[in-house]
Write an enzyme that holds these catalytic residues in place. Structure first.
Site, mmCIF file in Angstrom:
data_model
loop_
_atom_site.group_PDB
_atom_site.id
_atom_site.type_symbol
_atom_site.label_atom_id
_atom_site.label_comp_id
_atom_site.label_asym_id
_atom_site.label_seq_id
_atom_site.Cartn_x
_atom_site.Cartn_y
_atom_site.Cartn_z
ATOM 1 N NE ARG A 68 -20.872 -91.283 -4.678
ATOM 2 C CZ ARG A 68 -20.180 -91.681 -5.737
ATOM 3 N NH1 ARG A 68 -20.722 -92.505 -6.620
ATOM 4 N NH2 ARG A 68 -18.933 -91.281 -5.902
ATOM 5 C CB SER A 125 -17.845 -86.322 -3.034
ATOM 6 O OG SER A 125 -16.886 -86.819 -3.918
ATOM 7 C CD GLU A 150 -21.215 -88.937 -1.872
ATOM 8 O OE1 GLU A 150 -20.721 -89.741 -1.058
ATOM 9 O OE2 GLU A 150 -20.622 -88.506 -2.872
#
Ligand code: EPU
Length: 341
Positions: free
Chosen positions: A163, A238, A334
């Site tokens: 990520r 998420s 995130e």
């Protein structure tokens, strides 16, 4: 000629569905319009908006918001085995994935149903069910925010991680991705069905020799069973990244929390599912005003009605602090929190 709008609502431009505004707003449909917008004088702050699937807007955006709506899919070359496609940043990710599957091109099936646009995919190196964008990406073009010149970034220059990429670290705020080039398979596909949930879904469907479409359908079904549809319940997938800790820290935690799950990484570190940590702290399915923690996946924060960005941020901070108190682990968002977190 581009048209600048004032006090423009961003509600339909972010998947959390936060009702806030942009001081100035422009949607650009080609690279020339983007260049024009970037070089506009009199707008010192410029904010690039893609699919809005990875942002939490906590207040009105006091900047010129440049919405990337540059479309197009162009085959660059192909041989018997592979095809290279140049895909413009404003294409919506999932319809594009379905297009590749309809054409029989393999590589993106595990990344089905991820919200967002093509241009934002490399920024956080989107990933799901054992595949990350970096596995199929060859290069991407990005325009400098300062000079409006385009630079082609090789995969190595993108510095992809979990990520993470150059565009999220050193290059943050410096470039706008205009297109990406992906290399997909035409004949001998490399399937990645090792992820437990995919195996189970295929078995349940009685499929022993899956093709690209079977895997895509399985992934779509798994995602639909755990993740809320942003068009029904505002969310950003998420909210936190799964934290990575050392083997030593993991073993120490295991003495107190014997059932803590952990996945061994190539470098010997251990990735812990943040969803588990958050669930253990009792947040799963809870409501905090108009903000909530999704009942089927604790890693997903949801807008239950007219939540403000601040309400969601407060909830995120509460979760972060509880997880730290209980496990000594700092979980990191995130999602990009605007303004900076
Ligand atoms: N878990 C819980 N409780 C929860 C949720 C998860 O205990 O409420 C634990 C379970 O042990 C479960 C494990 O977490 O086995 C893993 O859960 P899941 O398979 O749902 O994956 P994840 O680690 O929570 C990551 C990605 C997702 C991606 C899935 C599948 C991150 C931050 N998230 O989630 O990506 O779809 O794996 O590959 O890495 C996204 O980035 O927006 C996203 C949805």
């Amino acid at each position: 000629m581009i048209k600048i709008l004032e006090h423009h609502s961003l509600k339909s431009y972010n998947t959390f569905g936060i009702d806030t505004t942009a001081r100035y707003f422009v949607s650009v449909e080609n690279v020339d319009e983007l260049r024009e917008a970037l070089l506009l004088k009199g707008y010192p702050k410029k904010f690039i908006l893609g699919g809005g699937s990875n942002i939490l807007l906590t207040e009105a955006v006091d900047a010129l918001v440049i919405h990337i709506a540059i479309k197009g899919i162009v085959p660059l070359w192909e041989d018997e085995q592979q095809i290279a496609l140049k895909v413009m940043a404003g294409e919506v990710w999932h319809p594009f994935v379905l297009w590749t599957i309809q054409h029989g091109y393999g590589g993106l099936e595990n990344l089905s149903l991820i919200p967002g646009n093509v241009g934002t995919a490399p920024i956080q190196n989107i990933g799901a069910y054992g595949v990350e964008l970096k596995d199929i990406l060859l290069q991407c073009d990005a325009m400098s925010m300062d000079t409006a010149k385009i630079h082609t970034f090789s995969k190595e220059e993108c510095q992809f991680g979990y990520r993470d990429s150059y565009f999220k670290s050193e290059g943050k705020g410096k470039y706008v991705i205009t297109s990406i080039v992906l290399v997909l398979t035409k004949k001998t596909h490399t399937f990645n069905t090792s992820y437990g949930a995919i195996k189970e879904e295929l078995t349940e469907r009685g499929i022993t020799k899956p093709d690209i479409k079977d895997i895509s359908n399985a992934v779509i079904a798994i995602r639909q069973s755990k993740l809320p549809d942003p068009s029904e319940i505002g969310n950003s997938g998420s909210f936190f990244k799964n934290p990575v800790i050392s083997e030593k820290t993991y073993q120490a935690l295991k003495t107190e929390h014997t059932d803590i799950p952990g996945y061994l990484q190539d470098d010997g570190s251990i990735k812990i599912p943040a969803g588990w940590l958050i669930e253990q702290c009792g947040f799963k399915g809870t409501k905090h005003g108009n903000a909530g923690v999704y009942e089927k996946q604790a890693l997903v924060l949801v807008n239950l009605g007219n939540a403000t960005g601040k309400e969601l941020l407060d909830l995120a901070l509460k979760i972060k602090s509880e997880v730290h108190k209980r496990f000594g682990i700092h979980i990191q968002p995130e999602v990009n929190i605007i303004p900076h977190f």
